[in-house]
Design an enzyme around this catalytic site. Structure first.
Site, PDB file in Angstrom:
ATOM      1  N   LYS A  63       0.834  -1.198   0.000  1.00  0.00           N
ATOM      2  CA  LYS A  63       0.000   0.000   0.000  1.00  0.00           C
ATOM      3  C   LYS A  63       0.870   1.250   0.000  1.00  0.00           C
ATOM      4  CE  LYS A  63      -4.283  -1.565   2.209  1.00  0.00           C
ATOM      5  NZ  LYS A  63      -5.152  -1.393   3.379  1.00  0.00           N
ATOM      6  N   HIS A 112      -7.759 -12.907   1.869  1.00  0.00           N
ATOM      7  CA  HIS A 112      -7.262 -12.268   3.090  1.00  0.00           C
ATOM      8  C   HIS A 112      -7.185 -13.254   4.261  1.00  0.00           C
ATOM      9  CE1 HIS A 112      -5.915  -8.260   3.909  1.00  0.00           C
ATOM     10  NE2 HIS A 112      -6.467  -8.271   5.105  1.00  0.00           N
ATOM     11  N   ARG A 121      -3.728 -14.422   4.627  1.00  0.00           N
ATOM     12  CA  ARG A 121      -2.890 -13.404   5.277  1.00  0.00           C
ATOM     13  C   ARG A 121      -3.120 -13.411   6.787  1.00  0.00           C
ATOM     14  NH1 ARG A 121      -0.174  -8.419   4.408  1.00  0.00           N
ATOM     15  NH2 ARG A 121      -1.018  -6.634   5.553  1.00  0.00           N
ATOM     16  N   TYR A 137      -3.771  -9.454  16.170  1.00  0.00           N
ATOM     17  CA  TYR A 137      -3.402 -10.865  16.206  1.00  0.00           C
ATOM     18  C   TYR A 137      -3.062 -11.334  17.621  1.00  0.00           C
ATOM     19  CZ  TYR A 137      -3.559 -10.334  11.234  1.00  0.00           C
ATOM     20  OH  TYR A 137      -4.006 -10.072   9.972  1.00  0.00           O
TER      21      TYR A 137
END
Length: 309
Positions: A183, A255, A258, A290
């Protein structure tokens, strides 16, 4: 008048912030929502500089009354703040009415995560054709390409856009690293696991030469059957189909790989800063989600095995 400001904002996001077309469109839509509110309520604000904090607050209330979720409201507020920050930066306004605009509190939904066994089940569900036994010269061995894609996503924790734009020249198989353009055009170096290296190597040597490469995609790593770069939608469909074939009932998307990559690292004791670097997160707070997943994992383990839990 608003259209000229939107055009300048769009150019700023593209040239200065290096955002993707998808992100730029989302920011511009947020500004258009404010315009729609002003028009719908007869507020004659011919320039963004004429808008007050009260106008913005009433706009968010209007959006809420339309039935938009707290998450959507927060995203629109973020877009409006970015717009007025741009106007300040370019000296088009002296005040930022969005500065005191508060976003609604949103609950942080933990993403679905695949276990290592579920990832192996999906990879095992890929239909592979042995290129040494091909009968039709025109056949394309998409299964081997798909296996290389899944191994790369799980090994490196890439965003789907990073996978589709990955170039052969960015893959260093000899030292086991891949250079990723993430990004905001930010570059990072991510190590590859042995499985990913092996699958990419096999794909490049034996499979990719069977694809008809189109002009402009000579360096693109993963190609579709027409020799162009794969789209994000195509990778989504590949993964959705494999999840169904593997009998996995969770909501699985690119995703998810990921998320699984990051979660398995944190559960294994990896340093959060290292995970942040590999994921390409600008802020450590994004990576900290996470740790919440890890706590849920610990709680589930206790619930399953502790007699008093």
């Amino acid at each position: 008048m608003w259209e000229s400001f939107r055009t300048l904002f769009k150019n700023y996001l593209r040239l200065e912030k290096s955002l993707s077309d998808h992100s730029i469109q989302a920011y511009v839509r947020d500004v258009e929502k404010l315009e729609q509110y002003l028009q719908a309520n007869g507020k004659e604000k011919y320039r963004p500089q004429d808008v007050t904090l009260e106008d913005l607050q009433q706009c968010i209330k209007w959006i809420f009354d339309l039935g938009m979720s707290a998450t959507s409201q927060a995203r629109i507020i973020s877009g409006l703040k970015a717009f007025y920050k741009f106007l300040l930066l370019e000296d088009m306004t002296k005040e930022d009415p969005s500065q005191l605009l508060e976003a609604p509190k949103t609950s942080r939904k933990l993403p679905d995560v695949l276990t290592f066994e579920e990832i192996e089940q999906m990879i095992a569900a890929i239909d592979l054709v042995d290129p040494r036994k091909k009968e039709d010269e025109g056949i394309i061995y998409e299964g081997y390409r798909n296996k290389a894609i899944l191994e790369t996503m799980y090994s490196c924790g890439l965003r789907v856009s990073e996978v589709t734009s990955l170039q052969i020249s960015q893959v260093y198989l000899d030292i086991g690293f891949v250079k990723v353009i993430g990004k905001g055009n930010k570059e990072r170096i991510v190590p590859m696991g042995t499985a990913a290296r092996n699958e990419i190597s096999f794909y490049l040597k034996r499979i990719r030469p069977n694809f008809p490469v189109k002009y402009g995609d000579e360096d693109t790593l993963f190609l579709n059957r027409r020799g162009r770069a794969l789209s994000r939608v195509m990778i989504f469909l590949i993964i959705k189909e494999l999840a169904e074939k593997a009998g996995i009932k969770k909501v699985v998307s690119p995703h998810t790989f990921r998320h699984s990559f990051a979660t398995h690292l944190v559960e294994g004791g990896a340093d959060l800063r290292v995970v942040q670097e590999m994921l390409g997160h600008e802020s450590i707070t994004t990576t900290e989600i996470y740790t919440h997943i890890d706590r849920e994992f610990l709680r589930d383990t206790l619930r399953q095995f502790h007699p008093r839990f």
